[in-house]
Structures are given as structure tokens and as C-alpha cells.
Design a protein around this motif. Sequence first.
Motif, PDB file in Angstrom:
ATOM      1  N   ILE A  61       0.834  -1.213   0.000  1.00 48.29           N
ATOM      2  CA  ILE A  61       0.000   0.000   0.000  1.00 48.29           C
ATOM      3  C   ILE A  61       0.867   1.261   0.000  1.00 48.29           C
ATOM      4  O   ILE A  61       0.594   2.227  -0.721  1.00 48.29           O
ATOM      5  N   ASN A  62       1.939   1.236   0.806  1.00 52.22           N
ATOM      6  CA  ASN A  62       2.813   2.406   0.885  1.00 52.22           C
ATOM      7  C   ASN A  62       3.667   2.579  -0.376  1.00 52.22           C
ATOM      8  O   ASN A  62       4.001   3.700  -0.758  1.00 52.22           O
ATOM      9  N   THR A  63       4.008   1.463  -1.007  1.00 54.98           N
ATOM     10  CA  THR A  63       4.878   1.517  -2.191  1.00 54.98           C
ATOM     11  C   THR A  63       4.099   1.864  -3.448  1.00 54.98           C
ATOM     12  O   THR A  63       4.648   2.482  -4.377  1.00 54.98           O
ATOM     13  N   TYR A  64       2.831   1.489  -3.484  1.00 59.62           N
ATOM     14  CA  TYR A  64       2.014   1.691  -4.689  1.00 59.62           C
ATOM     15  C   TYR A  64       0.728   2.465  -4.364  1.00 59.62           C
ATOM     16  O   TYR A  64      -0.381   1.965  -4.526  1.00 59.62           O
ATOM     17  N   PRO A  65       0.854   3.712  -3.885  1.00 55.77           N
ATOM     18  CA  PRO A  65      -0.344   4.486  -3.527  1.00 55.77           C
ATOM     19  C   PRO A  65      -1.257   4.726  -4.726  1.00 55.77           C
ATOM     20  O   PRO A  65      -2.483   4.704  -4.586  1.00 55.77           O
ATOM     21  N   THR A  66      -0.688   4.923  -5.914  1.00 50.53           N
ATOM     22  CA  THR A  66      -1.509   5.171  -7.115  1.00 50.53           C
ATOM     23  C   THR A  66      -2.384   3.968  -7.433  1.00 50.53           C
ATOM     24  O   THR A  66      -3.558   4.114  -7.802  1.00 50.53           O
ATOM     25  N   VAL A  67      -1.821   2.771  -7.273  1.00 53.00           N
ATOM     26  CA  VAL A  67      -2.588   1.550  -7.544  1.00 53.00           C
ATOM     27  C   VAL A  67      -3.751   1.427  -6.574  1.00 53.00           C
ATOM     28  O   VAL A  67      -4.904   1.207  -6.975  1.00 53.00           O
ATOM     29  N   PHE A  68      -3.454   1.592  -5.290  1.00 50.35           N
ATOM     30  CA  PHE A  68      -4.492   1.360  -4.290  1.00 50.35           C
ATOM     31  C   PHE A  68      -5.540   2.475  -4.260  1.00 50.35           C
ATOM     32  O   PHE A  68      -6.619   2.293  -3.694  1.00 50.35           O
ATOM     33  N   GLU A  69      -5.243   3.617  -4.879  1.00 49.21           N
ATOM     34  CA  GLU A  69      -6.263   4.650  -5.052  1.00 49.21           C
ATOM     35  C   GLU A  69      -7.202   4.319  -6.208  1.00 49.21           C
ATOM     36  O   GLU A  69      -8.315   4.852  -6.283  1.00 49.21           O
ATOM     37  N   SER A  70      -6.754   3.432  -7.102  1.00 50.16           N
ATOM     38  CA  SER A  70      -7.514   3.147  -8.327  1.00 50.16           C
ATOM     39  C   SER A  70      -8.227   1.798  -8.299  1.00 50.16           C
ATOM     40  O   SER A  70      -9.087   1.555  -9.141  1.00 50.16           O
ATOM     41  N   VAL A  71      -7.867   0.929  -7.379  1.00 48.86           N
ATOM     42  CA  VAL A  71      -8.458  -0.408  -7.338  1.00 48.86           C
ATOM     43  C   VAL A  71      -9.329  -0.563  -6.101  1.00 48.86           C
ATOM     44  O   VAL A  71      -9.230   0.202  -5.140  1.00 48.86           O
ATOM     45  N   LYS A  72     -10.168  -1.588  -6.160  1.00 49.50           N
ATOM     46  CA  LYS A  72     -10.945  -1.976  -4.990  1.00 49.50           C
ATOM     47  C   LYS A  72     -10.191  -3.116  -4.324  1.00 49.50           C
ATOM     48  O   LYS A  72      -9.872  -4.120  -4.961  1.00 49.50           O
ATOM     49  N   VAL A 128       5.743  -8.334  -7.602  1.00 48.73           N
ATOM     50  CA  VAL A 128       6.089  -6.935  -7.844  1.00 48.73           C
ATOM     51  C   VAL A 128       5.875  -6.580  -9.310  1.00 48.73           C
ATOM     52  O   VAL A 128       5.359  -5.490  -9.634  1.00 48.73           O
ATOM     53  N   SER A 129       6.226  -7.484 -10.220  1.00 49.53           N
ATOM     54  CA  SER A 129       6.067  -7.212 -11.650  1.00 49.53           C
ATOM     55  C   SER A 129       4.607  -7.009 -12.023  1.00 49.53           C
ATOM     56  O   SER A 129       4.274  -6.131 -12.842  1.00 49.53           O
ATOM     57  N   ILE A 130       3.725  -7.801 -11.431  1.00 46.72           N
ATOM     58  CA  ILE A 130       2.300  -7.687 -11.738  1.00 46.72           C
ATOM     59  C   ILE A 130       1.732  -6.354 -11.254  1.00 46.72           C
ATOM     60  O   ILE A 130       1.067  -5.632 -12.004  1.00 46.72           O
ATOM     61  N   ILE A 131       1.992  -6.027 -10.013  1.00 44.80           N
ATOM     62  CA  ILE A 131       1.433  -4.784  -9.482  1.00 44.80           C
ATOM     63  C   ILE A 131       2.123  -3.576 -10.119  1.00 44.80           C
ATOM     64  O   ILE A 131       1.511  -2.509 -10.311  1.00 44.80           O
ATOM     65  N   GLU A 132       3.388  -3.730 -10.488  1.00 47.89           N
ATOM     66  CA  GLU A 132       4.114  -2.665 -11.180  1.00 47.89           C
ATOM     67  C   GLU A 132       3.488  -2.379 -12.542  1.00 47.89           C
ATOM     68  O   GLU A 132       3.406  -1.226 -12.976  1.00 47.89           O
ATOM     69  N   SER A 133       3.017  -3.441 -13.217  1.00 48.19           N
ATOM     70  CA  SER A 133       2.390  -3.241 -14.532  1.00 48.19           C
ATOM     71  C   SER A 133       1.123  -2.401 -14.408  1.00 48.19           C
ATOM     72  O   SER A 133       0.853  -1.535 -15.252  1.00 48.19           O
ATOM     73  N   LEU A 134       0.351  -2.637 -13.337  1.00 42.73           N
ATOM     74  CA  LEU A 134      -0.839  -1.818 -13.109  1.00 42.73           C
ATOM     75  C   LEU A 134      -0.454  -0.373 -12.822  1.00 42.73           C
ATOM     76  O   LEU A 134      -1.090   0.565 -13.322  1.00 42.73           O
ATOM     77  N   ASP A 135       0.590  -0.200 -12.029  1.00 44.50           N
ATOM     78  CA  ASP A 135       1.049   1.145 -11.688  1.00 44.50           C
ATOM     79  C   ASP A 135       1.440   1.918 -12.948  1.00 44.50           C
ATOM     80  O   ASP A 135       1.075   3.095 -13.117  1.00 44.50           O
ATOM     81  N   LEU A 136       2.148   1.248 -13.851  1.00 43.85           N
ATOM     82  CA  LEU A 136       2.560   1.884 -15.104  1.00 43.85           C
ATOM     83  C   LEU A 136       1.356   2.258 -15.963  1.00 43.85           C
ATOM     84  O   LEU A 136       1.284   3.366 -16.519  1.00 43.85           O
ATOM     85  N   LEU A 137       0.407   1.340 -16.083  1.00 43.89           N
ATOM     86  CA  LEU A 137      -0.764   1.589 -16.928  1.00 43.89           C
ATOM     87  C   LEU A 137      -1.636   2.709 -16.371  1.00 43.89           C
ATOM     88  O   LEU A 137      -2.144   3.560 -17.114  1.00 43.89           O
ATOM     89  N   ILE A 138      -1.810   2.722 -15.065  1.00 40.67           N
ATOM     90  CA  ILE A 138      -2.626   3.768 -14.436  1.00 40.67           C
ATOM     91  C   ILE A 138      -1.983   5.141 -14.645  1.00 40.67           C
ATOM     92  O   ILE A 138      -2.638   6.118 -15.015  1.00 40.67           O
ATOM     93  N   LYS A 139      -0.673   5.214 -14.446  1.00 36.49           N
ATOM     94  CA  LYS A 139       0.039   6.481 -14.598  1.00 36.49           C
ATOM     95  C   LYS A 139       0.100   6.938 -16.058  1.00 36.49           C
ATOM     96  O   LYS A 139       0.265   8.126 -16.332  1.00 36.49           O
ATOM     97  N   SER A 140      -0.057   5.980 -16.992  1.00 37.10           N
ATOM     98  CA  SER A 140      -0.067   6.351 -18.416  1.00 37.10           C
ATOM     99  C   SER A 140      -1.383   6.981 -18.832  1.00 37.10           C
ATOM    100  O   SER A 140      -1.494   7.543 -19.925  1.00 37.10           O
TER     101      SER A 140
END
Length: 571
Positions: A127-138, A209-221
Motif C-alpha cells: 500500500i505504501n509503495t504503490y499508492p496510485t494503484v491502491f487509489e484506483s483499485v478496490k 512486484v512485476s504484476i502490481i508494477e504493470s498496473l502502476d505503469l498503466l494507471i500512470k499512463s
Amino acid sequence: MTEKINRHRDKNLDNPWFMRGALAIGLAVVFIALLNNSIHSSTVSWLETYGPGTESKICQQVPKLSPTNKQVEHYVRKKVDSVEYQREVIKKLSGIIQIPSESYDELGPIGEDDRWDIFFRVEEYLINTYPTVFESVKLDHANTHGLILTWQGSVPPSEAKPILLLAHQDVVPVLMENVKDWTHPPYDGHYDGEIIWGRGATDDKGYLVSIIESLDLLIKSGFKPKRTVILAFGCDEEISGENCGRPISNFLVEQYGHDGIYLIMDEGSTGIQREFNRSFAMIGVAEKGYLDVGINVSSTGGHASNPPDHNAIGILSEIVVAIESNPFLGTVTPKNPMYNFLECAAVYAPESSFPMAVRRTLSNAAAQDNNISQEQLDQALGDMRYHFKTSQSVGKINGGVKINAIPETASTMVNLRLAVETSIAQVKSHYESLIKTIAKKHGMVFKGFDSPCDPSVARKICLFGVDALEPAPVSPFDTESFRILSGTIKNVLKPLSQDDELIVTPYLMPANTDTKFFWALTKNIYRFTPVNLVENLNRAHTTNEFIRADEFVREPLFFASLILNADDVVG
């Protein structure tokens, strides 16, 4: 002179021994000629079926598949290629490795055994490492520590089934006495400039990490998915998955129903490998079954000065010898995904690198000729033979408490990995048949798998099964989802040789993953790790587990591309 020769010839023709020798030589010449013709004809037949030039019929490859959203794809690729990004994602993996989220066989229930609390730290770290992901997902929880992240698509799941990416948070424990054997401490997450070291680097925190990182990249794009994307992280994959894997599956079945998922991706045991002098991307489309067989031998005890001819340990030893002397026979059939892998290798590998013995075995299997001896199987396939047969390994044995006392009990545990073509019932029947004979020989009561072991009976042999799992259904590899996965692999990943082509092929997982709980959600279950796994899966489960940084940093590009490509086919 001619007359002399004729007289000599006529004399030999009258000699019966000369005639027999001539006839024998003639027959030998004919036999050799026929044999050579047969071998040549057979070889031609094998090459016609499994040789260069047959790629259009066997193991057809799809073209590279690039996402239509070039803006998002360019954003992701540019990010992944940047040195700054690579430093950041390596640091993220090192950080999660530093959390010793070990799972133990004897763990008590979640909420009662404090050792589960380590997974609160994993969740907090994510949660702390990927705040953008957890703001966008349920975020949902299954049995406290099973994490389910849902990135809702614009098209309802009833019209576009979600894609599900799996990983697990737990790792195999490191024994304190083995820490000294590690080049770098197992929970330091040390990065030496080329390799990231530590427990979980490959199995399975690099994947997570690779899976959640992919979501982080897509959301930020700025990408907005049409197809819902689900990430699910178990907490106990290394100890059977009952505490998180099964609850996560139950949650998703309740949400989306049977066959409600488009595609499931989970870790694979092979990834990219070079076999037969050719690079292959090996996708696990099935898993072998699993069974632990327990064998308990009970007999009368007493003083060692007056022993019986065969005590409990001796009888158990006889059982172990019988088990190892009667291994399960293997067979090569088109039901096994390894058959399809060998077909791919036969048509794409250099002819000189693919043994003729394997071609012969394939040809026999294709003709449904099951007369392949165990010796032929072993010689043709070597270490790969266990992909075509049920393996058995005696892993534990116990018996006796004092050297001068006759043991009253002895026991052993045998681990089996079931071949695709077999079943738990067949394996149990094999063991009962072997051991029942030994029990009869020693005048002992025999109790099979389905019979209760009566504690009042002094002399007996009892069998029981643990963690029984049938072989997984074979996922189809002629579907849209498999073609999308294959095209993504072709587009993102590279072969292991510059002058090579990466061939995508079905494969068989000899081990089991959390996917065993997800059979009801979809037939499209694929197990694949998008890196070159070497040295026993990068030494997963043993000392000095590692992952190469240059391969790990590109994994998020693979998963992001897969999500984009799966989204492109939504109407």
C-alpha cells in the motif's frame, strides 16, 4: 579355361553345403537391403511428420502482437527502458524481500497463530509503495491475508470477462543453520549490480512486484481498461494454499460465477529455456497431480535379545524396496502437453540437435502405438521422462526409539507427482496391490486407503493418503486467449541467442501452484514466468535464491502488454 570354370561351377552346384552357404548369403543380402529400406522409409516417415518444413502443420506460431494503443505502449516501454525506473523497481523488490513472510507446514489458523501477522507487513508495504494503484483499485480480503485488487473496466464482466493475474506473498522458510551458506543474507534483498539475491526473489515476490508494477505503469499512463483486471495475492501457496488460495477462489467464483474469467496467469516452472539448441517460451497448460502416501507398520515389541525374524522396521524396509522396484510405467500420448512441446522441438530445432530416438517415440505415440518400453522411454527422454510418468520419492521414515528394544511401529511417507494420464484411484490401487502381498506374507492385517486402521490390532499395515490432488485439466492452446498470450511473448521477450527465434510452446508443470483452486473460473489457465529460469528455477527453495536484474526489470512490460492486448479484443 572357360570349360575348366564351368566344370568347377558344376561341381559346387552338386555340393549341398556350398548351396546352403550361398542361400544364406543371398538371404542375408536381401534382409540387409530390406532393413536398410525399412530404416530409410521409417526415417523419411518421421521426418515427413516431424521435420523441418512441417511448421505450417505442427506447432504453428502466431505473429508478434503489439497493443493498438501506441501512446500507452510507448509510455510503458520508455519507462521500463529508463535507468532511473530500473533502479526504483529493483529497490521495490529488495524491500519486499526484506520482509520474511515465511509459511510453515504446522501453522495454526489465521487469527490464532501469531506467525501469520508478518503478512500485515507485506500488505502495508504494498500500500505504501504503490499508492496510485491502491487509489484506483478496490481492495478485498479473503481470510484476512488473501489480497484481491480489482481494477474495474468500463465494460461489464458479463460482456468482457476479467483477466486474473496471480502471485503469492509467502516464501519457503530458511533454516537458521543454513543462513551461513548464503552468499548474501537471505532477507537482505542484496543487489550486486547484476543480480538481486534473497528468498522470494524468483518464488514469487519478483512475479508479484512485476504484476502490481504493470498496473502502476498503466494507471500512470492514463490508460482506462475496458476489461476488468484482477490481481490476487495468496499467503500460503508454499503450504498448499488452503488458507488464502482457496478463499480467494471462492470469493471470485461468488463474484463472477463459473467460467467467469477470461484468462488466468500464474508463475511457471520453466519460463524461457534453450532446449535442443533452440529457444522456447514454455507455457504451463497443465500440472501433474499430487499425493502423499503414508504407510504405518505395527508389530509386537519386546527385548532385542529375542527378536522376530522380521520386525516393523524390516517389514517397512521390504515395502520401500517393493515400491522402488515397481515404479510407475511411463507413456507418451497426445494427452500430455509435453508431447506438444516435443512436437514443437521436432519441427523447429535443428535436425542434428533433436535425437532420432525422440522422433521415433513421437511417431509411435502419434500412431497410438503404446508399445514403448520403459527402457526406450528413459533412453529417449532422459530427465524429461518424469514429465511422462508418475514419480515417487520416499521422503520420510521413522521407527524405533531404543537400540535394545524391538520397535513396535515404523512409518514412511512417499511423495508422488501424478502423470496427466493417471488418477489418484489408480495410484492407490497400485500401492494396495504391492503392499497387501507383503502383509499376507508376514501374516499381518492389511488396511487400505479407505479402511480405518484399528488400533486394537497389534500386527497390521495401514495406508493413508494426504493432500490428494488429481492432475489439472489441460488448458486449451488453440484459443483467442492463448494466441494473445503467445503474441505478447513474441512481441516483448527475446530468444536466448541472437540468431534464434523464440518458439512459444505448451508445457507441463511438474509442481503445483494456487491455480489448483481456480479450475472452475476458466479453462484458460496459463503458468509462465517471463524470464530465463536457470539453476533449479534460479535456486528457488534453496540456498542463494536470485533473479537477474536485467530480466526482472522488463517483466512489468510483459504484463502491461498482456493487459493491453487482452483489452484490444473487447468489442
